[in-house]
Design a protein around this motif. Structure first.
Motif, short mmCIF file in Angstrom:
data_model
loop_
_atom_site.label_atom_id
_atom_site.label_comp_id
_atom_site.label_asym_id
_atom_site.label_seq_id
_atom_site.Cartn_x
_atom_site.Cartn_y
_atom_site.Cartn_z
N THR A 63 0.82 -1.21 0.00
CA THR A 63 0.00 0.00 0.00
C THR A 63 0.85 1.26 0.00
OG1 THR A 63 -1.73 -1.20 1.19
CG2 THR A 63 -1.90 1.19 1.17
N ALA A 64 2.05 1.18 0.58
CA ALA A 64 2.92 2.36 0.65
C ALA A 64 3.46 2.77 -0.71
CB ALA A 64 4.10 2.08 1.60
N LYS A 65 3.30 1.92 -1.73
CA LYS A 65 3.81 2.27 -3.06
C LYS A 65 3.03 3.42 -3.67
CE LYS A 65 0.95 -1.04 -5.65
NZ LYS A 65 0.94 -2.29 -6.40
N TYR A 66 1.87 3.76 -3.10
CA TYR A 66 1.07 4.85 -3.64
C TYR A 66 1.64 6.22 -3.28
CZ TYR A 66 -2.41 1.43 -5.00
OH TYR A 66 -3.04 0.37 -5.60
N PHE A 67 2.32 6.31 -2.14
CA PHE A 67 2.84 7.62 -1.74
C PHE A 67 4.36 7.69 -1.68
CE2 PHE A 67 2.04 5.39 2.28
CZ PHE A 67 3.24 5.56 2.95
N LEU A 68 5.04 6.57 -1.46
CA LEU A 68 6.49 6.64 -1.28
C LEU A 68 7.22 7.13 -2.53
CD1 LEU A 68 8.33 6.18 1.16
CD2 LEU A 68 9.07 4.08 0.04
N PRO A 69 6.83 6.71 -3.75
CA PRO A 69 7.52 7.25 -4.93
C PRO A 69 7.44 8.78 -5.03
CG PRO A 69 6.30 5.29 -5.53
CD PRO A 69 5.90 5.63 -4.12
N ILE A 70 6.34 9.35 -4.53
CA ILE A 70 6.22 10.81 -4.54
C ILE A 70 7.28 11.43 -3.62
CG2 ILE A 70 4.71 12.76 -3.97
CD1 ILE A 70 2.34 10.87 -4.59
N LEU A 71 7.45 10.85 -2.44
CA LEU A 71 8.47 11.34 -1.51
C LEU A 71 9.87 11.14 -2.08
CD1 LEU A 71 7.00 9.90 1.83
CD2 LEU A 71 6.87 12.25 1.00
N LEU A 72 10.09 9.99 -2.68
CA LEU A 72 11.42 9.70 -3.24
C LEU A 72 11.73 10.61 -4.40
CD1 LEU A 72 11.49 5.80 -3.14
CD2 LEU A 72 12.88 7.36 -1.78
N GLY A 73 10.71 10.96 -5.19
CA GLY A 73 10.94 11.84 -6.33
C GLY A 73 11.53 13.18 -5.91
N GLN A 74 10.95 13.76 -4.86
CA GLN A 74 11.45 15.05 -4.37
C GLN A 74 12.83 14.90 -3.75
OE1 GLN A 74 9.85 18.01 -4.83
NE2 GLN A 74 8.41 16.80 -6.04
N PHE A 75 13.04 13.81 -3.03
CA PHE A 75 14.34 13.56 -2.38
C PHE A 75 15.43 13.36 -3.43
CE2 PHE A 75 17.36 10.60 -0.28
CZ PHE A 75 17.75 11.42 0.77
N CYS A 76 15.14 12.61 -4.47
CA CYS A 76 16.15 12.34 -5.51
C CYS A 76 16.46 13.59 -6.35
CB CYS A 76 15.68 11.21 -6.42
SG CYS A 76 15.67 9.59 -5.60
N LYS A 77 15.50 14.47 -6.48
CA LYS A 77 15.78 15.74 -7.18
C LYS A 77 16.81 16.55 -6.40
CE LYS A 77 11.38 16.41 -9.59
NZ LYS A 77 10.13 17.21 -9.65
N ARG A 78 16.72 16.50 -5.09
CA ARG A 78 17.65 17.25 -4.25
C ARG A 78 19.04 16.62 -4.25
NH1 ARG A 78 15.45 19.12 1.37
NH2 ARG A 78 14.08 20.07 -0.15
N TYR A 79 19.09 15.29 -4.30
CA TYR A 79 20.37 14.58 -4.28
C TYR A 79 20.45 13.68 -5.52
CZ TYR A 79 20.09 16.13 0.57
OH TYR A 79 19.96 16.89 1.70
N PRO A 80 20.73 14.26 -6.67
CA PRO A 80 20.67 13.50 -7.94
C PRO A 80 21.72 12.41 -8.08
CG PRO A 80 21.56 15.71 -8.29
CD PRO A 80 21.07 15.68 -6.89
N LEU A 81 22.73 12.39 -7.23
CA LEU A 81 23.78 11.38 -7.34
C LEU A 81 23.44 10.08 -6.62
CD1 LEU A 81 26.98 13.58 -6.88
CD2 LEU A 81 25.97 12.77 -9.01
N ILE A 82 22.34 10.07 -5.87
CA ILE A 82 22.01 8.85 -5.11
C ILE A 82 21.25 7.86 -5.98
CG2 ILE A 82 21.85 10.21 -2.99
CD1 ILE A 82 18.82 9.55 -3.05
N ASP A 83 21.33 6.60 -5.58
CA ASP A 83 20.50 5.54 -6.16
C ASP A 83 19.59 5.01 -5.06
OD1 ASP A 83 21.66 5.56 -8.76
OD2 ASP A 83 23.38 4.45 -7.97
N VAL A 84 18.42 4.56 -5.45
CA VAL A 84 17.47 4.01 -4.50
C VAL A 84 17.16 2.57 -4.89
CG1 VAL A 84 15.15 4.17 -3.49
CG2 VAL A 84 16.44 6.25 -4.03
N GLU A 85 17.25 1.68 -3.91
CA GLU A 85 16.83 0.29 -4.10
C GLU A 85 15.53 0.12 -3.33
OE1 GLU A 85 18.35 -3.86 -2.34
OE2 GLU A 85 19.81 -2.94 -3.72
N LEU A 86 14.42 0.09 -4.07
CA LEU A 86 13.09 0.04 -3.46
C LEU A 86 12.47 -1.33 -3.67
CD1 LEU A 86 10.65 1.38 -2.07
CD2 LEU A 86 9.92 2.20 -4.33
N ASN A 87 12.17 -2.02 -2.58
CA ASN A 87 11.52 -3.32 -2.63
C ASN A 87 10.09 -3.19 -2.12
OD1 ASN A 87 13.87 -5.35 -3.21
ND2 ASN A 87 14.67 -3.98 -1.63
N VAL A 88 9.13 -3.68 -2.91
CA VAL A 88 7.72 -3.62 -2.54
C VAL A 88 7.20 -5.06 -2.42
CG1 VAL A 88 5.42 -2.83 -3.20
CG2 VAL A 88 7.44 -1.45 -3.80
N GLY A 89 6.53 -5.36 -1.33
CA GLY A 89 6.01 -6.71 -1.14
C GLY A 89 4.88 -6.74 -0.14
#
Length: 310
Positions: free
Chosen positions: A105-131
């Motif tokens: 269920t968290a997949k509905y909002f977490l990508p929105i949070l990650l999008g803003q976070f990754c814009k601020r730190y463009p050099l990071i990579d995210v490993e996101l597991n959904v289950g």
């Protein structure tokens, strides 16, 4: 030979073996030949001087020594990742890999949070597991990630859980359902209609079951479905009502569904940011934690407000 240290490659292969439980699958995953995998595993066994696994048909089972080796290997690779991140931080570079595991269920909002976070730190990579909840609890028990997101976190002496977002559960119906014209709705009336429910063990289902027990009602379970998206499609197809997190509805336009005004709803629940006590936070994990505390909630509120006005 027992005084030699295992190589990083040997430990990497052994970690893959602990995950895939099959030598040929390890070879496929790491893009090396099966004989090479077998040789490296034999060398690791010789170096450590103990049997690390047993072969049972096509499957592999780790011994107690093997489990200990896996835990040490994970700590070693985590320390190396942490070193790289801290060295980059000293250079003024925010980089590295942020590892997250979240219930579906968290997949509905977490990508929105990650999008803003990754814009601020463009050099990071995210490993996101959904289950599902059991999948993410398994990863938590293996200490695989920096953070986990649960609505109902696991009971453990090793858990640190911090509420960071409301998770209201609402009753959802097709937009043209007869109940949309008869609101507010009592629980007694609601119990006459068929429901599409999440699987046993999911955070949403556990909350619903607790609510039904408290109010001594029994919902007519027509179908059990393991996907929120599939439940929404099934509700839109008039197969039944459903109780879902409002986050499955808040960030997109969907005129095929309606939220019903039912007594005692929405059900109160929380999203928790969870980590293990025995995992040292990286600089990157600390940055993400700080971002969620300071800006994450306001980001979601802005998007939900725009959707409501849209």
């Amino acid at each position: 030979m027992a005084n030699r240290a295992p190589t990083l490659r040997q430990l990497e292969i052994f970690l893959a073996l602990s995950e895939h439980k099959n030598i040929s699958r390890v070879a496929e995953a790491l893009h090396i030949s099966q004989p090479s995998v077998s040789i490296q595993l034999k060398n690791l066994t010789d170096v450590l001087g103990m049997q690390l696994y047993n072969v049972n048909g096509r499957s592999v089972e780790l011994t107690e020594a093997g489990e200990a080796a896996v835990n040490s290997a994970r700590e070693m690779f985590f320390s190396l990742d942490k070193l790289h991140i801290e060295l980059d931080d000293l250079k003024g570079i925010k980089s590295g890999v942020l590892k997250l595991s979240v219930v579906s269920t968290a997949k509905y909002f977490l990508p929105i949070l990650l999008g803003q976070f990754c814009k601020r730190y463009p050099l990071i990579d995210v490993e996101l597991n959904v289950g599902n909840r059991q999948d993410i609890i398994k990863r938590f028990n293996q200490n695989k990630d920096d953070f986990y997101v649960f609505s109902q976190y696991p009971e453990s002496d090793n858990v640190i859980a911090e509420p960071f977002l409301d998770n209201p559960l609402v009753v959802v119906a097709p937009a043209n359902h007869e109940l949309t014209k008869k609101m507010p709705i009592s629980l007694t009336r609601l119990a006459h209609y068929p429901f599409l429910l999440r699987e046993k063990g999911s955070g949403t289902r556990r909350c619903i079951d607790d609510f039904c027990k408290l109010h001594k009602i029994k919902l007519k379970a027509k179908m059990t479905i393991e996907s929120n998206a599939a439940i929404k499609h099934s509700v839109a197809a008039e197969l039944g009502l459903a109780i879902l997190s409002s986050h499955t509805l808040d960030y997109m336009q969907d005129s095929s569904l309606a939220v019903l005004d039912v007594e005692h709803f929405p059900l109160k629940s929380q999203w928790y940011l969870v980590r293990t006590k025995n995992r040292n936070q990286t600089v990157l994990a600390e940055l993400f934690h700080e971002y969620l505390q300071q800006e994450g909630l306001s980001t979601l509120q802005k998007i939900a407000k725009a959707k409501a006005q849209g």
